[in-house]
Scaffold this motif. Structure first.
Motif, PDB file in Angstrom:
ATOM      1  N   GLY A   1      57.587 -46.020  41.463  1.00 20.08           N
ATOM      2  CA  GLY A   1      58.099 -47.031  42.373  1.00 20.08           C
ATOM      3  C   GLY A   1      59.182 -47.903  41.797  1.00 20.08           C
ATOM      4  O   GLY A   1      59.711 -48.772  42.497  1.00 20.08           O
ATOM      5  N   GLY A   2      59.567 -47.659  40.531  1.00 21.39           N
ATOM      6  CA  GLY A   2      60.601 -48.477  39.914  1.00 21.39           C
ATOM      7  C   GLY A   2      61.626 -47.694  39.119  1.00 21.39           C
ATOM      8  O   GLY A   2      62.674 -48.225  38.770  1.00 21.39           O
ATOM      9  N   ILE A   3      61.326 -46.422  38.824  1.00 25.19           N
ATOM     10  CA  ILE A   3      62.235 -45.560  38.075  1.00 25.19           C
ATOM     11  C   ILE A   3      62.403 -44.261  38.853  1.00 25.19           C
ATOM     12  O   ILE A   3      61.410 -43.644  39.258  1.00 25.19           O
ATOM     13  CB  ILE A   3      61.704 -45.269  36.658  1.00 25.19           C
ATOM     14  CG1 ILE A   3      61.451 -46.567  35.885  1.00 25.19           C
ATOM     15  CG2 ILE A   3      62.688 -44.393  35.895  1.00 25.19           C
ATOM     16  CD1 ILE A   3      60.838 -46.357  34.511  1.00 25.19           C
ATOM     17  N   ASP A   4      63.634 -43.838  39.061  1.00 29.49           N
ATOM     18  CA  ASP A   4      63.897 -42.610  39.809  1.00 29.49           C
ATOM     19  C   ASP A   4      63.553 -41.396  38.953  1.00 29.49           C
ATOM     20  O   ASP A   4      63.607 -41.452  37.719  1.00 29.49           O
ATOM     21  CB  ASP A   4      65.362 -42.564  40.239  1.00 29.49           C
ATOM     22  CG  ASP A   4      65.569 -41.779  41.528  1.00 29.49           C
ATOM     23  OD1 ASP A   4      64.618 -41.070  41.957  1.00 29.49           O
ATOM     24  OD2 ASP A   4      66.668 -41.867  42.109  1.00 29.49           O
ATOM     25  N   PHE A   5      63.202 -40.294  39.599  1.00 29.99           N
ATOM     26  CA  PHE A   5      62.884 -39.061  38.895  1.00 29.99           C
ATOM     27  C   PHE A   5      62.941 -37.898  39.878  1.00 29.99           C
ATOM     28  O   PHE A   5      62.954 -38.085  41.096  1.00 29.99           O
ATOM     29  CB  PHE A   5      61.493 -39.143  38.245  1.00 29.99           C
ATOM     30  CG  PHE A   5      60.348 -39.036  39.239  1.00 29.99           C
ATOM     31  CD1 PHE A   5      59.601 -37.875  39.335  1.00 29.99           C
ATOM     32  CD2 PHE A   5      60.030 -40.100  40.078  1.00 29.99           C
ATOM     33  CE1 PHE A   5      58.557 -37.769  40.251  1.00 29.99           C
ATOM     34  CE2 PHE A   5      58.990 -40.006  40.989  1.00 29.99           C
ATOM     35  CZ  PHE A   5      58.250 -38.836  41.077  1.00 29.99           C
TER      36      PHE A   5
ATOM     37  N   ASN B   1      54.768 -51.605  39.774  1.00 31.10           N
ATOM     38  CA  ASN B   1      55.860 -51.676  40.748  1.00 31.10           C
ATOM     39  C   ASN B   1      55.369 -51.745  42.191  1.00 31.10           C
ATOM     40  O   ASN B   1      56.091 -52.228  43.066  1.00 31.10           O
ATOM     41  CB  ASN B   1      56.790 -50.468  40.588  1.00 31.10           C
ATOM     42  CG  ASN B   1      57.672 -50.575  39.370  1.00 31.10           C
ATOM     43  OD1 ASN B   1      58.595 -51.386  39.313  1.00 31.10           O
ATOM     44  ND2 ASN B   1      57.374 -49.756  38.367  1.00 31.10           N
ATOM     45  N   PHE B   2      54.158 -51.263  42.435  1.00 33.77           N
ATOM     46  CA  PHE B   2      53.636 -51.309  43.794  1.00 33.77           C
ATOM     47  C   PHE B   2      52.960 -52.633  44.117  1.00 33.77           C
ATOM     48  O   PHE B   2      52.438 -52.810  45.221  1.00 33.77           O
ATOM     49  CB  PHE B   2      52.704 -50.124  44.048  1.00 33.77           C
ATOM     50  CG  PHE B   2      53.441 -48.813  44.093  1.00 33.77           C
ATOM     51  CD1 PHE B   2      54.372 -48.568  45.076  1.00 33.77           C
ATOM     52  CD2 PHE B   2      53.241 -47.852  43.120  1.00 33.77           C
ATOM     53  CE1 PHE B   2      55.079 -47.368  45.113  1.00 33.77           C
ATOM     54  CE2 PHE B   2      53.939 -46.653  43.143  1.00 33.77           C
ATOM     55  CZ  PHE B   2      54.859 -46.409  44.145  1.00 33.77           C
TER      56      PHE B   2
ATOM     57  N   ILE C   1      59.960 -50.797  50.061  1.00 32.87           N
ATOM     58  CA  ILE C   1      60.880 -50.034  49.216  1.00 32.87           C
ATOM     59  C   ILE C   1      61.594 -48.964  50.035  1.00 32.87           C
ATOM     60  O   ILE C   1      62.819 -48.806  49.942  1.00 32.87           O
ATOM     61  CB  ILE C   1      60.128 -49.412  48.024  1.00 32.87           C
ATOM     62  CG1 ILE C   1      59.556 -50.503  47.115  1.00 32.87           C
ATOM     63  CG2 ILE C   1      61.061 -48.506  47.225  1.00 32.87           C
ATOM     64  CD1 ILE C   1      58.658 -49.973  45.999  1.00 32.87           C
ATOM     65  N   ASN C   2      60.837 -48.225  50.830  1.00 31.79           N
ATOM     66  CA  ASN C   2      61.461 -47.175  51.643  1.00 31.79           C
ATOM     67  C   ASN C   2      62.475 -47.744  52.629  1.00 31.79           C
ATOM     68  O   ASN C   2      63.562 -47.173  52.819  1.00 31.79           O
ATOM     69  CB  ASN C   2      60.384 -46.380  52.392  1.00 31.79           C
ATOM     70  CG  ASN C   2      59.709 -45.341  51.517  1.00 31.79           C
ATOM     71  OD1 ASN C   2      60.299 -44.827  50.568  1.00 31.79           O
ATOM     72  ND2 ASN C   2      58.461 -45.021  51.827  1.00 31.79           N
ATOM     73  N   ASP C   3      62.155 -48.871  53.242  1.00 31.21           N
ATOM     74  CA  ASP C   3      63.063 -49.472  54.230  1.00 31.21           C
ATOM     75  C   ASP C   3      64.353 -49.976  53.589  1.00 31.21           C
ATOM     76  O   ASP C   3      65.390 -50.101  54.259  1.00 31.21           O
ATOM     77  CB  ASP C   3      62.370 -50.633  54.955  1.00 31.21           C
ATOM     78  CG  ASP C   3      61.316 -50.169  55.948  1.00 31.21           C
ATOM     79  OD1 ASP C   3      61.256 -48.958  56.227  1.00 31.21           O
ATOM     80  OD2 ASP C   3      60.542 -51.018  56.426  1.00 31.21           O
ATOM     81  N   ASN C   4      64.306 -50.277  52.294  1.00 32.84           N
ATOM     82  CA  ASN C   4      65.484 -50.792  51.605  1.00 32.84           C
ATOM     83  C   ASN C   4      66.328 -49.710  50.937  1.00 32.84           C
ATOM     84  O   ASN C   4      67.351 -50.026  50.327  1.00 32.84           O
ATOM     85  CB  ASN C   4      65.066 -51.829  50.561  1.00 32.84           C
ATOM     86  CG  ASN C   4      64.872 -53.206  51.158  1.00 32.84           C
ATOM     87  OD1 ASN C   4      65.831 -53.896  51.490  1.00 32.84           O
ATOM     88  ND2 ASN C   4      63.610 -53.598  51.332  1.00 32.84           N
TER      89      ASN C   4
ATOM     90  N   ALA D   1      58.112 -57.981  32.364  1.00 35.15           N
ATOM     91  CA  ALA D   1      58.199 -56.974  33.420  1.00 35.15           C
ATOM     92  C   ALA D   1      59.414 -57.227  34.300  1.00 35.15           C
ATOM     93  O   ALA D   1      59.734 -58.375  34.620  1.00 35.15           O
ATOM     94  CB  ALA D   1      56.933 -56.991  34.268  1.00 35.15           C
ATOM     95  N   THR D   2      60.079 -56.142  34.673  1.00 32.32           N
ATOM     96  CA  THR D   2      61.186 -56.213  35.634  1.00 32.32           C
ATOM     97  C   THR D   2      60.879 -55.255  36.777  1.00 32.32           C
ATOM     98  O   THR D   2      61.726 -54.463  37.207  1.00 32.32           O
ATOM     99  CB  THR D   2      62.528 -55.869  34.960  1.00 32.32           C
ATOM    100  OG1 THR D   2      62.427 -54.606  34.290  1.00 32.32           O
ATOM    101  CG2 THR D   2      62.912 -56.935  33.947  1.00 32.32           C
ATOM    102  N   PHE D   3      59.647 -55.320  37.263  1.00 29.96           N
ATOM    103  CA  PHE D   3      59.208 -54.447  38.352  1.00 29.96           C
ATOM    104  C   PHE D   3      60.007 -54.703  39.630  1.00 29.96           C
ATOM    105  O   PHE D   3      60.693 -55.717  39.762  1.00 29.96           O
ATOM    106  CB  PHE D   3      57.719 -54.637  38.614  1.00 29.96           C
ATOM    107  CG  PHE D   3      56.824 -54.221  37.469  1.00 29.96           C
ATOM    108  CD1 PHE D   3      57.125 -53.111  36.694  1.00 29.96           C
ATOM    109  CD2 PHE D   3      55.679 -54.939  37.173  1.00 29.96           C
ATOM    110  CE1 PHE D   3      56.299 -52.722  35.656  1.00 29.96           C
ATOM    111  CE2 PHE D   3      54.840 -54.558  36.140  1.00 29.96           C
ATOM    112  CZ  PHE D   3      55.150 -53.444  35.375  1.00 29.96           C
ATOM    113  N   THR D   4      59.860 -53.801  40.572  1.00 29.81           N
ATOM    114  CA  THR D   4      60.682 -53.814  41.784  1.00 29.81           C
ATOM    115  C   THR D   4      60.545 -55.116  42.563  1.00 29.81           C
ATOM    116  O   THR D   4      61.532 -55.609  43.133  1.00 29.81           O
ATOM    117  CB  THR D   4      60.313 -52.617  42.670  1.00 29.81           C
ATOM    118  OG1 THR D   4      60.378 -51.415  41.883  1.00 29.81           O
ATOM    119  CG2 THR D   4      61.270 -52.482  43.831  1.00 29.81           C
ATOM    120  N   ALA D   5      59.375 -55.701  42.606  1.00 29.58           N
ATOM    121  CA  ALA D   5      59.166 -56.923  43.390  1.00 29.58           C
ATOM    122  C   ALA D   5      59.828 -58.145  42.763  1.00 29.58           C
ATOM    123  O   ALA D   5      60.035 -59.159  43.441  1.00 29.58           O
ATOM    124  CB  ALA D   5      57.672 -57.181  43.573  1.00 29.58           C
TER     125      ALA D   5
END
Length: 374
Positions: free
Chosen positions: A180-184, A199-200, A266-269, A350-354
């Motif tokens: 939820g915070g790093i692409d793969f 991240n969630f 996250i999906n909406d953004n 932490a630099t999580f998505t939120a």
């Protein structure tokens, strides 16, 4: 009054920078509240709760751009429970583990303790660096963390490749602080598992996993009755229950609700690419700050190995990092302390998505302010 009082301009809008449990957005709490009384406190075998589980599973499949045939599984427990499940239900004979921090090492230890498995191969790196997969005949599971929460080291999600890799060997990735915070690329892994409190922005009590058709086939092979598997650790049960949008025992409904709203946000953004850009921006602010500082430096020396979601910063011996954390905490900026077992003079942030990138920028100013007054 705190010994060092920060000016209002140097206090982030939200002062939570912990590596789990992590910051929960107000919108998640509002969604949780909206489920009272129609979902909360109702049977997990009935449609309202099962629909919530289905929404999370569908949202995760969308977020991860799940390839054809991949499925989202969930079950009671956390990543620690999943390690034991994997030992019983995924590893046929022998595994290889990359350990570059506390959590990769724990999975390797679980495999080593299993009397029905061969001794695993443990490829260890010193904290702050990472090890790499080595093709090896006889290994049927290659396991490593996507992101090591304890040290702030990040790895690429890639399959073991080259001469010596047995056909059918699975790649199993611990994604607890990365998901939820790093692409793969999901096609590069067979099992991408995680707990949702990073991240969630949710709570513990459940594990989730994106699994490939090959992993599903392995689960079915390993759970055919030849090996004793406790019911709570049997991934065949997790597979069948997940397909029914339920868990073996009552799931943590608040965890599901918080996660459902976070996945939707996250999906909406813009999905995972948007989340990854956001965490890269936030972590980049901290690494740039540390590189310019006269008393701080990124703990992870290789920039390619530095985490986007867990930033570890070492301080010169002339500075007491614990005093920085203490002063920040007295001003409402919390959970910047280092991982307890690492024992370094550092901050772990932490630099999580939120977490808002602007709050991270404000944090660097607050640290500078504290440093000037220590």
């Amino acid at each position: 009054m705190p010994a060092i009082e920060l000016p209002t301009s140097l206090i982030p809008a939200d002062g939570r920078f912990g590596c789990g449990p992590s910051k929960i957005r107000d919108e998640q709490l509002a969604f949780l509240s909206s489920l009272q009384p129609t979902v909360l406190g109702t049977s997990h075998r009935q449609a309202p709760v099962k629909n919530l589980v289905g929404s999370v599973r569908e949202g995760l499949a969308q977020l991860f751009r799940a390839p054809e045939g991949y499925e989202i599984l969930l079950a009671n427990g956390g990543a620690t429970t999943f390690w034991d499940s994997a030992v019983h239900s995924l590893i046929s004979r022998r595994s290889q583990h990359l350990t570059f921090g506390e959590f990769g090492a724990k999975f390797g230890a679980a495999a080593a303790a299993a009397p029905f498995l061969e001794e695993p191969t443990i490829r260890k790196a010193e904290p702050g660096s990472r090890s790499e997969l080595l093709p090896q005949a006889g290994v049927d599971v290659y396991a490593y963390p996507h992101n090591e929460t304890s040290t702030g080291v990040m790895a690429d999600v890639r399959r073991a490749a080259g001469d010596g890799v047995d056909p059918g060997a699975l790649t199993v990735v611990d994604a607890t602080s990365a998901a939820g915070g790093i692409d793969f690329d999901a096609s590069e892994t067979d099992v991408y598992y995680f707990s949702p409190q990073k991240n969630f922005a949710s709570d513990g009590g459940l594990w989730f996993a994106l699994v490939s058709p090959a992993a599903i086939e392995r689960i079915e092979q390993q759970t055919n009755g030849d090996r004793y598997i406790p019911e709570s650790l049997n991934l065949a049960g997790a597979l069948s229950n997940s397909r029914l949008n339920q868990t073996l025992n009552t799931p943590a409904l608040a965890t599901l609700a918080l996660m459902d709203e976070q996945v939707r946000w996250i999906n909406d953004n813009g999905g995972l690419s948007w989340a990854a850009a956001r965490t890269a921006e936030s972590s980049g602010v901290l690494y740039e700050w540390a590189e310019k500082s006269e008393v701080a430096t990124p703990f992870v020396a290789d920039p390619q190995h530095r985490s986007q979601v867990v930033v570890t910063i070492d301080f010169d011996d002339s500075v007491d990092a614990s005093a920085i954390s203490k002063a920040l905490r007295e001003n409402g900026i919390v959970d910047t302390e280092p991982y307890r077992k690492l024992g370094r003079n550092q901050l772990r942030i932490a630099t999580f998505t939120a977490i808002e990138p602007d709050d991270v920028r404000t944090l660097t100013g607050a640290i500078d302010y504290v440093l000037e007054r220590l």
